[in-house]
Design a protein around this motif. Structure first.
Motif, PDB file in Angstrom:
ATOM      1  N   LEU A  19      27.398  16.043 -53.690  1.00 43.42           N
ATOM      2  CA  LEU A  19      27.216  16.180 -52.521  1.00 43.42           C
ATOM      3  C   LEU A  19      28.072  17.321 -52.025  1.00 43.42           C
ATOM      4  O   LEU A  19      29.086  17.438 -51.711  1.00 43.42           O
ATOM      5  CB  LEU A  19      27.234  15.007 -51.389  1.00 43.42           C
ATOM      6  N   LEU A  20      27.540  18.484 -52.051  1.00 46.05           N
ATOM      7  CA  LEU A  20      28.182  19.866 -51.770  1.00 46.05           C
ATOM      8  C   LEU A  20      28.320  20.074 -50.249  1.00 46.05           C
ATOM      9  O   LEU A  20      27.496  19.649 -49.764  1.00 46.05           O
ATOM     10  CB  LEU A  20      27.570  21.219 -52.505  1.00 46.05           C
ATOM     11  N   GLY A  21      29.286  20.976 -49.945  1.00 45.70           N
ATOM     12  CA  GLY A  21      29.591  21.445 -48.677  1.00 45.70           C
ATOM     13  C   GLY A  21      30.719  21.099 -48.064  1.00 45.70           C
ATOM     14  O   GLY A  21      31.219  19.988 -48.422  1.00 45.70           O
ATOM     15  N   GLU A  71      15.866  15.639 -42.361  1.00 44.15           N
ATOM     16  CA  GLU A  71      14.959  16.465 -42.594  1.00 44.15           C
ATOM     17  C   GLU A  71      14.504  16.337 -44.233  1.00 44.15           C
ATOM     18  O   GLU A  71      15.317  16.074 -45.082  1.00 44.15           O
ATOM     19  CB  GLU A  71      14.890  17.918 -42.464  1.00 44.15           C
ATOM     20  N   SER A  72      13.320  16.612 -44.631  1.00 40.79           N
ATOM     21  CA  SER A  72      12.928  16.810 -46.136  1.00 40.79           C
ATOM     22  C   SER A  72      13.807  17.711 -46.905  1.00 40.79           C
ATOM     23  O   SER A  72      14.118  18.768 -46.328  1.00 40.79           O
ATOM     24  CB  SER A  72      11.509  17.255 -46.120  1.00 40.79           C
ATOM     25  N   GLY A  73      14.285  17.131 -47.800  1.00 40.85           N
ATOM     26  CA  GLY A  73      15.011  18.001 -48.697  1.00 40.85           C
ATOM     27  C   GLY A  73      16.779  18.029 -48.462  1.00 40.85           C
ATOM     28  O   GLY A  73      17.307  18.895 -48.840  1.00 40.85           O
ATOM     29  N   SER A  74      17.172  17.422 -47.416  1.00 39.96           N
ATOM     30  CA  SER A  74      18.353  17.387 -46.563  1.00 39.96           C
ATOM     31  C   SER A  74      19.258  16.329 -47.962  1.00 39.96           C
ATOM     32  O   SER A  74      20.366  16.274 -47.320  1.00 39.96           O
ATOM     33  CB  SER A  74      18.371  17.002 -45.489  1.00 39.96           C
ATOM     34  N   GLY A  75      18.803  15.777 -48.737  1.00 43.76           N
ATOM     35  CA  GLY A  75      19.666  15.172 -49.697  1.00 43.76           C
ATOM     36  C   GLY A  75      19.849  13.647 -49.117  1.00 43.76           C
ATOM     37  O   GLY A  75      20.692  12.782 -49.571  1.00 43.76           O
ATOM     38  N   LYS A  76      18.796  12.954 -48.527  1.00 37.55           N
ATOM     39  CA  LYS A  76      18.792  11.558 -48.348  1.00 37.55           C
ATOM     40  C   LYS A  76      18.790  10.850 -49.580  1.00 37.55           C
ATOM     41  O   LYS A  76      19.717   9.505 -49.514  1.00 37.55           O
ATOM     42  CB  LYS A  76      17.602  11.327 -47.455  1.00 37.55           C
ATOM     43  N   GLU A  77      18.253  10.784 -50.384  1.00 38.45           N
ATOM     44  CA  GLU A  77      18.157  10.273 -51.869  1.00 38.45           C
ATOM     45  C   GLU A  77      19.537  10.454 -52.473  1.00 38.45           C
ATOM     46  O   GLU A  77      19.998   9.240 -52.811  1.00 38.45           O
ATOM     47  CB  GLU A  77      16.938  10.537 -52.808  1.00 38.45           C
ATOM     48  N   LEU A  78      19.903  11.748 -52.437  1.00 36.82           N
ATOM     49  CA  LEU A  78      21.334  11.862 -53.017  1.00 36.82           C
ATOM     50  C   LEU A  78      22.368  11.061 -52.286  1.00 36.82           C
ATOM     51  O   LEU A  78      23.259  10.308 -53.019  1.00 36.82           O
ATOM     52  CB  LEU A  78      21.573  13.218 -52.915  1.00 36.82           C
ATOM     53  N   ALA A  79      22.403  10.807 -51.162  1.00 38.18           N
ATOM     54  CA  ALA A  79      23.288  10.109 -50.400  1.00 38.18           C
ATOM     55  C   ALA A  79      23.096   8.663 -50.629  1.00 38.18           C
ATOM     56  O   ALA A  79      24.170   7.923 -50.886  1.00 38.18           O
ATOM     57  CB  ALA A  79      23.049  10.257 -48.870  1.00 38.18           C
ATOM     58  N   VAL A 109      18.179  21.863 -48.683  1.00 39.71           N
ATOM     59  CA  VAL A 109      18.823  22.212 -50.049  1.00 39.71           C
ATOM     60  C   VAL A 109      17.756  22.243 -50.984  1.00 39.71           C
ATOM     61  O   VAL A 109      17.785  23.081 -52.109  1.00 39.71           O
ATOM     62  CB  VAL A 109      20.017  21.216 -50.129  1.00 39.71           C
ATOM     63  N   ARG A 110      16.661  21.554 -50.825  1.00 41.57           N
ATOM     64  CA  ARG A 110      15.952  21.429 -52.001  1.00 41.57           C
ATOM     65  C   ARG A 110      15.143  23.035 -51.965  1.00 41.57           C
ATOM     66  O   ARG A 110      14.946  23.401 -53.246  1.00 41.57           O
ATOM     67  CB  ARG A 110      14.817  20.435 -51.802  1.00 41.57           C
ATOM     68  N   GLU A 111      14.859  23.357 -51.091  1.00 36.21           N
ATOM     69  CA  GLU A 111      14.225  24.775 -50.770  1.00 36.21           C
ATOM     70  C   GLU A 111      15.289  25.746 -51.312  1.00 36.21           C
ATOM     71  O   GLU A 111      15.018  26.575 -52.134  1.00 36.21           O
ATOM     72  CB  GLU A 111      13.836  25.157 -49.214  1.00 36.21           C
ATOM     73  N   LEU A 112      16.658  25.661 -50.850  1.00 39.89           N
ATOM     74  CA  LEU A 112      17.509  26.539 -51.496  1.00 39.89           C
ATOM     75  C   LEU A 112      17.486  26.514 -53.180  1.00 39.89           C
ATOM     76  O   LEU A 112      17.584  27.569 -53.732  1.00 39.89           O
ATOM     77  CB  LEU A 112      18.931  26.282 -51.088  1.00 39.89           C
ATOM     78  N   GLU A 113      17.462  25.251 -53.614  1.00 37.74           N
ATOM     79  CA  GLU A 113      17.537  25.078 -55.270  1.00 37.74           C
ATOM     80  C   GLU A 113      16.231  25.672 -55.703  1.00 37.74           C
ATOM     81  O   GLU A 113      16.206  26.689 -56.639  1.00 37.74           O
ATOM     82  CB  GLU A 113      17.248  23.667 -55.764  1.00 37.74           C
ATOM     83  N   ASN A 114      15.000  25.680 -54.866  1.00 38.74           N
ATOM     84  CA  ASN A 114      13.617  26.277 -55.462  1.00 38.74           C
ATOM     85  C   ASN A 114      13.889  27.853 -55.233  1.00 38.74           C
ATOM     86  O   ASN A 114      13.614  28.492 -56.191  1.00 38.74           O
ATOM     87  CB  ASN A 114      12.646  25.960 -54.820  1.00 38.74           C
TER      88      ASN A 114
HETATM   89  N1  LIG Z   1      24.602  18.508 -49.762  1.00 37.85           N
HETATM   90  C1  LIG Z   1      24.297  18.868 -51.055  1.00 37.85           C
HETATM   91  N2  LIG Z   1      24.672  19.210 -52.158  1.00 37.85           N
HETATM   92  C2  LIG Z   1      24.158  19.403 -53.405  1.00 37.85           C
HETATM   93  N3  LIG Z   1      22.823  19.140 -53.570  1.00 37.85           N
HETATM   94  C3  LIG Z   1      22.231  18.755 -52.664  1.00 37.85           C
HETATM   95  C4  LIG Z   1      22.676  18.524 -51.192  1.00 37.85           C
HETATM   96  N4  LIG Z   1      21.616  17.898 -50.605  1.00 37.85           N
HETATM   97  C5  LIG Z   1      20.565  17.803 -51.213  1.00 37.85           C
HETATM   98  N5  LIG Z   1      20.853  18.245 -52.476  1.00 37.85           N
HETATM   99  C6  LIG Z   1      19.878  18.264 -53.519  1.00 37.85           C
HETATM  100  O1  LIG Z   1      18.837  18.737 -52.738  1.00 37.85           O
HETATM  101  C7  LIG Z   1      17.508  18.241 -53.553  1.00 37.85           C
HETATM  102  C8  LIG Z   1      16.752  17.222 -52.442  1.00 37.85           C
HETATM  103  O2  LIG Z   1      17.553  16.202 -52.077  1.00 37.85           O
HETATM  104  P1  LIG Z   1      17.179  14.702 -51.884  1.00 37.85           P
HETATM  105  O3  LIG Z   1      16.037  14.358 -52.817  1.00 37.85           O
HETATM  106  O4  LIG Z   1      18.168  13.819 -51.775  1.00 37.85           O
HETATM  107  O5  LIG Z   1      16.398  15.077 -50.360  1.00 37.85           O
HETATM  108  P2  LIG Z   1      15.706  13.998 -49.469  1.00 37.85           P
HETATM  109  O6  LIG Z   1      16.329  13.893 -48.185  1.00 37.85           O
HETATM  110  O7  LIG Z   1      15.325  12.820 -50.159  1.00 37.85           O
HETATM  111  O8  LIG Z   1      14.176  14.880 -49.177  1.00 37.85           O
HETATM  112  P3  LIG Z   1      12.672  14.115 -48.891  1.00 37.85           P
HETATM  113  O9  LIG Z   1      12.628  13.612 -47.639  1.00 37.85           O
HETATM  114  O10 LIG Z   1      11.835  15.400 -49.328  1.00 37.85           O
HETATM  115  O11 LIG Z   1      12.579  12.958 -49.784  1.00 37.85           O
HETATM  116  C9  LIG Z   1      18.021  17.342 -54.633  1.00 37.85           C
HETATM  117  O12 LIG Z   1      17.819  18.002 -55.836  1.00 37.85           O
HETATM  118  C10 LIG Z   1      19.469  17.009 -54.290  1.00 37.85           C
HETATM  119  O13 LIG Z   1      20.127  17.033 -55.290  1.00 37.85           O
END
Ligand SMILES: Nc1ncnc2c1ncn2[C@@H]1O[C@H](COP(=O)(O)OP(=O)(O)OP(=O)(O)O)[C@@H](O)[C@H]1O
Ligand SMILES: [Mg+2]
Length: 450
Positions: free
Chosen positions: A143-145, A172-180, A360-365
């Motif tokens: 989890l970066l930042g 929001e979508s892509g904000s790292g919920k699953e990562l958390a 963050v997902r969009e940033l990755e993309n």
């Molecule tokens: N703080 C962070 N630092 C590094 N990578 C992050 C961070 N937050 C999100 N990511 C990366 O962004 C991508 C999207 O994260 P994740 O799948 O956890 O989002 P989500 O909130 O579950 O999205 P959705 O609602 O679309 O399911 C993943 O590849 C994750 O590793």
């Protein structure tokens, strides 16, 4: 006060209950698990013992002669933050259990306490890794930042990882919920047990019950053997219910029951089986509003949302964008075996100002695409191909204070003009119909000067 030292070297548990019978029962049960217990009959006695002894777990009743079990939970949280404390709640007292978990209890046991329940709680408590400095542990993870919002999020993740309380992760979508969710699991007592992620929106309604709870051979045509469901698969570990808002109401009822009883019944089975799972759920749709609209059960929401973890949007962590971009690029470049490209200053500025509706997902993309399509050695604004401003992506008037809204719009117009003119300010000013001085002033005011 009854103190026992007879199992001198064993791991010690502090038992707090005003009823001697219950103290004795717990003491005996713990002894059968090879644990020693000290017993206290009141809050005051408990506090005193806490000062003297080294405990691995505290079990406390909710009602004590000189106070509430919750007071002890708070006391321990303040003075002995490493000590997990589980409360013993009256039968069927959901409110007490939830209140205790919110106050920082590690877990709860419902009366009458079964050996099975006790074993699960003790097992998890003893598994807890010692608390470490949050930065070192989590920085090493993914989890970066380092913005205030992200630091708070990491702190909360580390704290809640040490409890068994259900967590609702919003954001929001892509904000790292699953990562958390994975971090909570990895940092907690269940880290070496399964983490089962279920996308609730992806399971056909008619299969839901068998997917969640499993079935017995012959339960229906095609059931050729016994099959475990998600609950059994996650036993001892974590069950991550992703997109939980998509659960049909019928399934919400069954899920609530399973969570409350900590037991499930396979389709076709006569009896229930105990399951020990920690529930984490997530959705990008606000559950509160779905509850208000009657689309999500209030009682289930109450049960799931014991602790809310809100993942910040990338817009709330703008200052993290440059570092995040750098480390994502490093990872992507390593994965495809190319040298890590630099981002030009204008590219960084454009990223920092972009609203990232996909976080963050969009940033990755964006970076992945840029890496694939870049022409030179560096990534420039044009390589990012950021989506042109569309009103839907940014704050609407009324949502954000007017000035913020106007600033955002202005920022985007300027960045777009700069991108079009390959960062030639004179040309950009012309394109925008303002003087060079005016553009320079505006960029300064908006923090667009690197
Ligand atoms: N703080 C962070 N630092 C590094 N990578 C992050 C961070 N937050 C999100 N990511 C990366 O962004 C991508 C999207 O994260 P994740 O799948 O956890 O989002 P989500 O909130 O579950 O999205 P959705 O609602 O679309 O399911 C993943 O590849 C994750 O590793
Ligand atoms: Mg997700």
């Amino acid at each position: 006060m009854k103190r026992e030292r007879r199992r001198g070297e064993a791991l010690r548990v502090l038992v707090v209950d005003d009823e001697a019978d219950i103290r004795e029962l717990l003491d005996l049960s713990l002894a059968r698990m090879g644990l020693a217990a000290d017993c206290a009959g009141s809050l005051a006695e408990a506090k005193e013992l806490l000062q003297q002894g080294q405990y691995r777990l505290c079990l406390t009743d909710m009602r004590l002669p000189d106070g509430q079990g919750l007071d002890l939970v708070r006391h321990i949280g303040e003075h002995h933050p490493d000590l997990p404390v589980a409360v013993i709640t009256a039968f069927g007292s959901t409110d007490n259990a939830v209140a205790a978990l919110k106050a920082g209890a590690f877990d709860y046991l419902a009366k009458p306490v079964s050996l099975e329940q006790l074993r699960a709680v003790v097992g998890s408590a003893l598994e807890l890794p010692p608390q470490k400095g949050s930065e070192s542990v989590l920085a090493a993870q993914s989890l970066l930042g380092s913005s205030a919002a992200m630091r708070q999020t990491r702190d909360l993740i580390e704290r809640v990882a040490r409890s068994q309380a259900p967590i609702y992760i919003s954001g929001e979508s892509g904000s790292g919920k699953e990562l958390a969710a994975r971090l909570v699991h990895d940092l907690g007592a269940r880290h070496d047990r399964p983490f089962v992620a279920v996308n609730c929106g992806a399971i056909p309604e008619n299969l839901m019950e068998s997917e969640f709870f499993g079935y017995r051979k012959g339960a229906f045509t095609g059931a050729e053997g016994d099959r475990a469901g998600f609950f059994q698969a996650a036993d001892g570990g974590t069950l991550f219910l992703d997109e939980v808002a998509d659960l049909p109401l019928m399934m919400q009822v069954k899920l609530l029951r399973a969570i409350q009883e900590k037991r499930v019944r396979r389709i076709g089975a006569t009896g229930e089986e105990a399951v020990d799972v920690r529930i984490i759920c997530a959705t990008h749709r606000g559950l509160e509003s779905l509850v208000e609209q009657g689309k999500f059960r209030q009682d289930l929401f109450y049960r799931l949302n014991v602790i809310e973890l809100r993942m910040p949007s990338l817009r709330e962590c703008r200052e993290d964008i440059p570092l995040m971009a750098q480390s994502i690029l490093t990872r992507l470049a390593a994965a495809s075996g190319v040298p890590v490209p630099a981002l030009t200053a204008p590219a960084l500025a454009a990223l920092a100002a972009y609203p990232f509706p996909g976080n963050v997902r969009e940033l990755e993309n964006v970076l992945e695409r840029a890496l694939a399509l870049m022409s030179g050695k560096q990534i420039d604004v044009a390589d990012l191909r950021l989506a042109p401003p569309s009103l839907g992506d940014e704050a609407q008037p009324g949502e954000a204070p007017l000035q913020e809204y106007l600033d955002q719009a202005e920022k985007r117009a300027i960045l777009e003009a700069l991108a079009k003119t390959r960062y030639n300010r004179t040309a950009a000013a012309k394109l925008l119909g303002v003087t060079f001085r005016s553009l320079r002033y505006r960029m300064e005011r908006l923090g667009l000067n690197e």
